[in-house]
Design a protein around this motif. Structure first.
Motif, PDB file in Angstrom:
ATOM      1  N   MET A  61      14.410  22.703   3.882  1.00 41.99           N
ATOM      2  CA  MET A  61      14.416  23.829   4.819  1.00 41.99           C
ATOM      3  C   MET A  61      15.769  24.548   4.816  1.00 41.99           C
ATOM      4  O   MET A  61      16.819  23.906   4.711  1.00 41.99           O
ATOM      5  N   THR A  62      15.699  25.867   4.986  1.00 42.20           N
ATOM      6  CA  THR A  62      16.949  26.621   5.130  1.00 42.20           C
ATOM      7  C   THR A  62      17.502  26.388   6.536  1.00 42.20           C
ATOM      8  O   THR A  62      16.805  25.888   7.422  1.00 42.20           O
ATOM      9  N   ILE A  65      15.289  28.208   9.249  1.00 43.08           N
ATOM     10  CA  ILE A  65      14.015  27.558   9.585  1.00 43.08           C
ATOM     11  C   ILE A  65      14.285  26.298  10.408  1.00 43.08           C
ATOM     12  O   ILE A  65      13.672  26.076  11.458  1.00 43.08           O
ATOM     13  N   LEU A  68      15.611  27.287  13.977  1.00 42.73           N
ATOM     14  CA  LEU A  68      14.601  27.823  14.895  1.00 42.73           C
ATOM     15  C   LEU A  68      13.636  26.721  15.336  1.00 42.73           C
ATOM     16  O   LEU A  68      13.259  26.644  16.507  1.00 42.73           O
ATOM     17  N   PHE A 197       6.884  24.769  10.314  1.00 42.55           N
ATOM     18  CA  PHE A 197       6.454  26.156  10.081  1.00 42.55           C
ATOM     19  C   PHE A 197       5.764  26.727  11.316  1.00 42.55           C
ATOM     20  O   PHE A 197       6.000  27.858  11.708  1.00 42.55           O
ATOM     21  N   VAL A 200       8.267  27.619  14.042  1.00 41.85           N
ATOM     22  CA  VAL A 200       8.946  28.906  13.847  1.00 41.85           C
ATOM     23  C   VAL A 200       8.028  30.051  14.297  1.00 41.85           C
ATOM     24  O   VAL A 200       8.446  30.973  15.017  1.00 41.85           O
ATOM     25  N   LEU A 201       6.760  29.957  13.903  1.00 43.74           N
ATOM     26  CA  LEU A 201       5.771  30.967  14.315  1.00 43.74           C
ATOM     27  C   LEU A 201       5.646  30.988  15.846  1.00 43.74           C
ATOM     28  O   LEU A 201       5.656  32.055  16.481  1.00 43.74           O
ATOM     29  N   MET A 204       8.585  32.649  17.627  1.00 41.22           N
ATOM     30  CA  MET A 204       8.487  34.118  17.621  1.00 41.22           C
ATOM     31  C   MET A 204       7.504  34.578  18.700  1.00 41.22           C
ATOM     32  O   MET A 204       7.765  35.538  19.433  1.00 41.22           O
TER      33      MET A 204
END
Lengths: 578, 78
Positions: A61-62, A65, A68, A197, A200-201, A204
């Protein structure tokens, strides 16, 4: 399909006193959300082959990512509702849990502790304890973390189902089963990768759904000054908009807490303990692709965490300014005051959110719950598989199993974790007092664990016996202090330094004392026992580990530079709202 | 997404925001043209829903276009 789902939601709105009612576009937004999170889980199945993929998201992962998801996993089920209610009740003081109660600890994790977690290549916090102190401390923390995580997840699930019933009239069983089975499916399919993942979604969506209230609210009140003026008119006796100036005495603020409790109990112990040793959040950072990303992730997380009061605390303050008649405690609700402050967020949503925006706001609440639950379940699966099942299985069968075998166990652990959570939710429904006991139980372990981990990382003289007995004494003393106050309430003046202290203040001082006891016992026992050789502590302890230099990086790419910026903003914010 | 393979998470986010933006804009334009009487929200005259829907469409489009999997070089982005 959407019409059917909308009809289903409408049928479940059995209570005519629901705070909100959904239109077709709101139902559409909720159903599309569920399709997306399940779709992402299904899509990621193809990338989840090895144990490293399933439990550590491939460590690819960056920083963004991982950062968050680090914050999103903490947002939990009742974060938005609960802290908006606390802001209505206590005013801006609730912000301490986002600023001094999080930022210094997150930066400390990134700059000081992350190198040891990352370089040791551990898969979990109990895994680190095993490398540093041996099996005893590791098993003690793994078992306590594993059980407490799923129990807390169940409690949050039940609380969320109650919220959905009050706010939307949804059936409790529907909320529990639909949301938890969705989380189970996408975590079983894609493991930590899928959890991250979706977090993160969800992060947002939480922002886009919740941001509506502060924006329109500030327009209605004429900005911050207008809001403060209205609050003073509505509540002339209280000070709801200053962070520190009312903390000189226990009686001067609605929380009944002194600044020493906030600074030392919350700022130095509880927040450091949670943000640096709770595997639920640390696991996200361990998935980073390299050491610099692992150090940057908590710093990025801290930047976003600092902004969360805008969508969580500000709605509560705006509620103080615009909602009349005033909201009251749950047990004071009457015909004159029909709503409690626990309902402040849905009331504000109903006040400002038109078609679709209401669905987005409700999706933000559901997303908050699901990101928290996925965090709990994925962390449980890792700790249970690697730190409890694997060593026990090895001892009993004397046989090393394949990587694929442990991935299979991890998937079953995910299913098990979800069902134990669901069971806990139903147990809480039958016996409400369980909720208080489990929450108290969770608080017993966190502060002492921080004492053990921090000494393990920073003090090479700490021994395996010191680590185990320090942790044991810290947990034991925490339970002892809690029981003392339960049996003899007068003990509060010794534990929390004042007989006026409220529950929150008592928790903070208990954390502080149990941490100190853990540290003292660890130090004393370590001096009485033989330490490990320096060569055995490489990669685990400061002074024995070569941490890669960042001297060749430009200033703008160095984690310490960004940590300094975030810390400076944190100081300025505290001064502005002093 | 993960290194060297797959679709970026930001593409999924862009797609979702785009869908949400279109739905919210349509619903709120309809509400602006023929307001419902049953539900009165504060500051209705600002038509905030329309602006929020357009904002979601713009943000969604930026992510959707920038991280689309068929764009050259996008298969190795998180």
């Amino acid at each position: 399909m959407i019409n059917n789902f909308h009809s289903l939601l409408t049928i479940m709105m059995t209570d005519p006193t629901n705070l909100l009612s959904l239109g077709w576009v709101d139902s559409f937004i909720i159903i599309v959300y569920f399709i997306f999170v399940l779709g992402i889980g299904y899509y990621l199945l193809r990338f989840t082959k090895t144990g490293e993929d399933f439990f550590m998201a491939g460590r690819k992962m960056t920083a963004w990512i991982a950062g968050l998801s680090f914050v999103a996993a903490n947002l939990g089920s009742l974060e938005l509702m609960g802290w908006a209610a606390s802001a209505y009740q206590y005013g801006i003081l609730a912000t301490h849990w986002y600023w001094i109660g999080a930022i210094p600890a997150m930066l400390f994790l990134g700059i000081i502790m992350m190198p040891f977690y990352y370089i040791s290549k551990t898969h979990s916090v109990p895994g680190y304890l095993k490398l540093r102190f041996g099996e005893g401390s590791s098993m003690l923390s793994a078992v306590s973390f594993g059980f407490m995580t799923v129990f807390m997840s169940g409690i949050n699930m039940y609380s969320m189902a109650i919220v959905m019933k009050v706010v939307l009239g949804w059936d409790i069983h529907f909320s529990i089963w639909v949301s938890s089975i969705t989380v189970m499916v996408y975590v079983v399919l894609g493991g930590l990768l899928s959890a991250i993942f979706n977090e993160v979604l969800q992060f947002m969506l939480i922002w886009l759904g919740a941001l509506i209230i502060p924006i329109i609210g500030l327009i209605e009140t004429g900005g911050w000054d207008g809001m403060v003026e209205r609050i003073s008119q509505n509540f002339p006796a209280g000070d709801y908009t200053h962070l520190w100036s009312t903390m000189g005495s226990f009686q001067d603020n609605p929380m009944g807490i002194h600044w020493t409790g906030i600074v030392f109990g919350l700022g130095l112990i509880i927040s450091f303990a949670y943000w640096t040793t709770d595997f639920l959040v640390v696991q996200r950072v361990l998935s980073a692709k390299d050491l610099r990303s692992a150090k940057m992730a908590p710093i990025i997380g801290a930047g976003f965490k600092m902004m969360v009061p805008f969508i969580v605390i500000l709605p509560g303050l705006l509620g103080l300014a615009v909602i009349l008649p005033p909201l009251v405690g749950e047990n004071q609700v009457s015909a004159m005051n029909p709503h409690s402050y626990n309902e402040v967020l849905p009331l504000m949503l109903a006040r400002y959110a038109g078609p679709g925006l209401l669905g987005l706001g409700v999706t933000a609440l559901i997303a908050g719950f699901m990101s928290g639950m996925a965090g709990n379940v994925s962390a449980f699966a890792t700790v249970w598989t690697y730190d409890i099942y694997k060593p026990t299985h090895l001892k009993l069968s004397k046989k090393e199993e394949s990587d694929a075998y442990y991935v299979k166990i991890g998937r079953w652990c995910t299913v098990l974790g979800v069902f134990v959570s669901i069971g806990t939710a139903y147990l809480v429904q039958q016996f409400a007092s369980i909720m208080d006991y489990v929450q108290a139980l969770f608080s017993f372990f966190v502060a002492p664990l921080f004492g053990t981990v921090i000494l393990g990382m920073l003090w090479k003289r700490a021994t395996a016996a010191g680590g185990f007995w320090g942790l044991f004494a810290g947990i034991g003393s925490s339970i002892g202090m809690w029981a003392w106050v339960k049996i003899y309430p007068g003990a509060l003046k010794y534990i929390a330094l004042s007989e006026h202290a409220k529950d929150m203040a008592e928790n903070m001082y208990r954390a502080l004392w149990s941490w100190l006891i853990c540290v003292i016992v660890t130090v004393v026992v370590s001096y009485l026992t033989r330490p490990k050789a320096d060569s055995e502590l490489v990669g685990l302890v400061r002074g024995c580990t070569d941490i890669p230099s960042e001297g060749d990086l430009p200033l703008i790419k160095r984690p310490i530079f960004w940590a300094s910026i975030v810390f400076a903003i944190f100081i300025v914010l505290n001064i502005i709202f002093w | 997404m993960i290194e060297n393979k797959g679709i970026s998470i930001w593409f999924f986010i862009g797609s979702l925001l785009l869908i949400y933006g279109v739905a919210i804009t349509i619903a709120n334009v309809y509400e602006m043209i023929s307001p419902s009487m049953e539900k009165q929200i504060v500051l209705r005259e600002l038509n905030f829903g329309v602006w929020w829907g357009i904002l979601l469409v713009i943000v969604g489009l930026i992510y959707f276009i920038n991280f689309r999997p068929w764009k050259k070089g996008n298969n190795n982005k998180n």
